[in-house]
Design a protein around this motif. Structure first.
Motif, short mmCIF file in Angstrom:
data_model
loop_
_atom_site.label_atom_id
_atom_site.label_comp_id
_atom_site.label_asym_id
_atom_site.label_seq_id
_atom_site.Cartn_x
_atom_site.Cartn_y
_atom_site.Cartn_z
N UNK A 6 14.44 5.94 0.53
CA UNK A 6 13.40 5.88 1.96
C UNK A 6 14.60 5.61 3.15
N UNK A 7 14.56 6.34 4.04
CA UNK A 7 15.28 6.25 5.26
C UNK A 7 14.52 6.46 6.57
N UNK A 31 1.06 -1.08 0.12
CA UNK A 31 0.06 -0.04 0.01
C UNK A 31 0.88 1.15 0.00
N UNK A 32 2.07 1.16 0.18
CA UNK A 32 3.02 2.28 0.18
C UNK A 32 3.11 3.02 1.29
N UNK A 33 2.66 2.54 2.42
CA UNK A 33 2.64 3.25 3.92
C UNK A 33 3.79 2.61 4.68
N UNK A 34 4.94 3.12 4.34
CA UNK A 34 6.28 2.41 4.77
C UNK A 34 6.14 2.80 6.40
N UNK A 35 5.58 4.02 6.71
CA UNK A 35 5.63 4.37 8.13
C UNK A 35 4.65 3.46 9.02
N UNK A 36 3.91 2.46 8.39
CA UNK A 36 3.08 1.47 9.07
C UNK A 36 3.66 0.17 9.19
N UNK A 89 16.43 1.81 1.74
CA UNK A 89 15.84 1.41 0.48
C UNK A 89 16.30 -0.08 -0.11
N UNK A 90 17.33 -0.58 0.62
CA UNK A 90 17.84 -2.09 0.27
C UNK A 90 16.84 -3.03 1.02
N UNK A 91 16.01 -2.68 1.62
CA UNK A 91 15.03 -3.76 2.54
C UNK A 91 14.04 -4.37 1.62
N UNK A 92 13.63 -5.40 2.25
CA UNK A 92 12.50 -6.22 1.62
C UNK A 92 11.60 -6.72 2.67
N UNK A 93 10.55 -7.23 2.16
CA UNK A 93 9.50 -7.74 3.32
C UNK A 93 9.96 -8.51 4.39
#
Length: 276
Positions: free
Chosen positions: A255-256, A155-160, A187-191
């Motif tokens: 993203x950081x 959903x693009x809600x990285x802060x969640x 930015x290098x992370x995954x699920x």
């Protein structure tokens, strides 16, 4: 180690063992219950045999089996993924088995700590002198249910992205909030990395929660919205392919986000500036 008498209910994956070990260090464990399967009612069998659900379960089992080595290395490094207190273990086919309620009634724990089991129902809900607490792999109430890291990214809600400590009530991840734990995101992370990182960070917060409750801190605040419930069957191979493509195409580029913890205290204390 605190004097909190702790009954731990958990799964058997490396992440569950890691959290259980941190809790054993922080409190006085009196028993550890491993859920080895699930409760099979006629309704549950019928639901599981539906083609979409059956495929989802089989593919997830295969995926989790392939990842177990990675998971063990993440949480235990080069050491074995084992419990520190194996002598305390009782195995049951499902968490609401009468043996578990009987164990709680006999041992009279101060707190029952849950991570990675099925939905708690029946007499266990009222067991534990202080209460029964769960570590949920999403930020309630906006992300309740299953695969919450996946859906927050989708959903693009990285802060969640994160985990929730909450008291357990009859609903699904709807009990009073204790803490939100959000991992660092780059930015290098995954699920998978983000989920495991959130769980690892949450283990320390879970341990601190026990100590805060022992000191008498009034933790726990009602959830202020219904939020969203993501069921197990909602995630399909199509969704997984789409997220994989989004990540390859730079979903997290630039993203950081720093690691964050937010504690929830009862409303009266929060009004006096007691949040931390």
């Amino acid at each position: 180690m605190s004097g909190v008498r702790l009954l731990i209910l958990c799964g058997r994956s490396p992440r569950h063992l890691y959290v259980a070990n941190r809790l054993c260090e922080a409190a006085t464990p009196i028993a550890i219950v491993h859920e080895t399967g699930r409760e099979w009612t006629a309704k549950a069998v019928s639901r599981s045999l539906r083609p979409a659900n059956l495929w989802s379960k089989v593919s997830r089992r295969l995926r989790d089996r392939d990842r177990r080595g990675q998971e063990a290395k993440f949480f235990f490094g080069g050491g074995p993924a084992v419990l520190a207190r194996p002598e305390l273990v009782t195995e049951v086919p499902y968490v609401n088995h009468p043996e578990v309620a009987g164990l709680a009634a006999r041992l009279k724990p101060d707190i029952i700590a849950v991570f990675g089991t099925g939905l708690i129902r029946g007499p266990l809900l009222s067991a534990g002198r202080v209460g029964i607490i769960n570590l949920h792999g999403g930020l309630s109430p906006r992300y309740r249910g299953s695969d919450c890291t996946f859906w927050a990214l989708y959903n693009g809600e990285f802060d969640q992205v994160g985990c929730t400590l909450h008291f357990i009530d009859p609903g699904i991840d709807t009990g009073d909030l204790i803490a939100h734990i959000c991992p660092e995101i780059t930015e290098g992370d995954d699920e998978l990395t983000l989920f495991w990182r959130a769980v690892r960070d949450s283990a320390a917060v879970y341990a601190e929660c026990l100590q805060r409750l022992e000191r008498g801190e009034a933790l726990g605040r009602k959830q202020n919205e219904r939020g969203n419930l993501y069921l197990f069957k909602r995630r399909t191979r199509r969704h997984e392919r789409e997220l994989d493509a989004m990540l390859r195409n730079g979903l997290l580029k630039g993203v950081q986000l720093p690691a964050r913890i937010h504690w929830f205290k009862r409303a009266a204390e929060a009004a006096m500036g007691a949040d931390s």
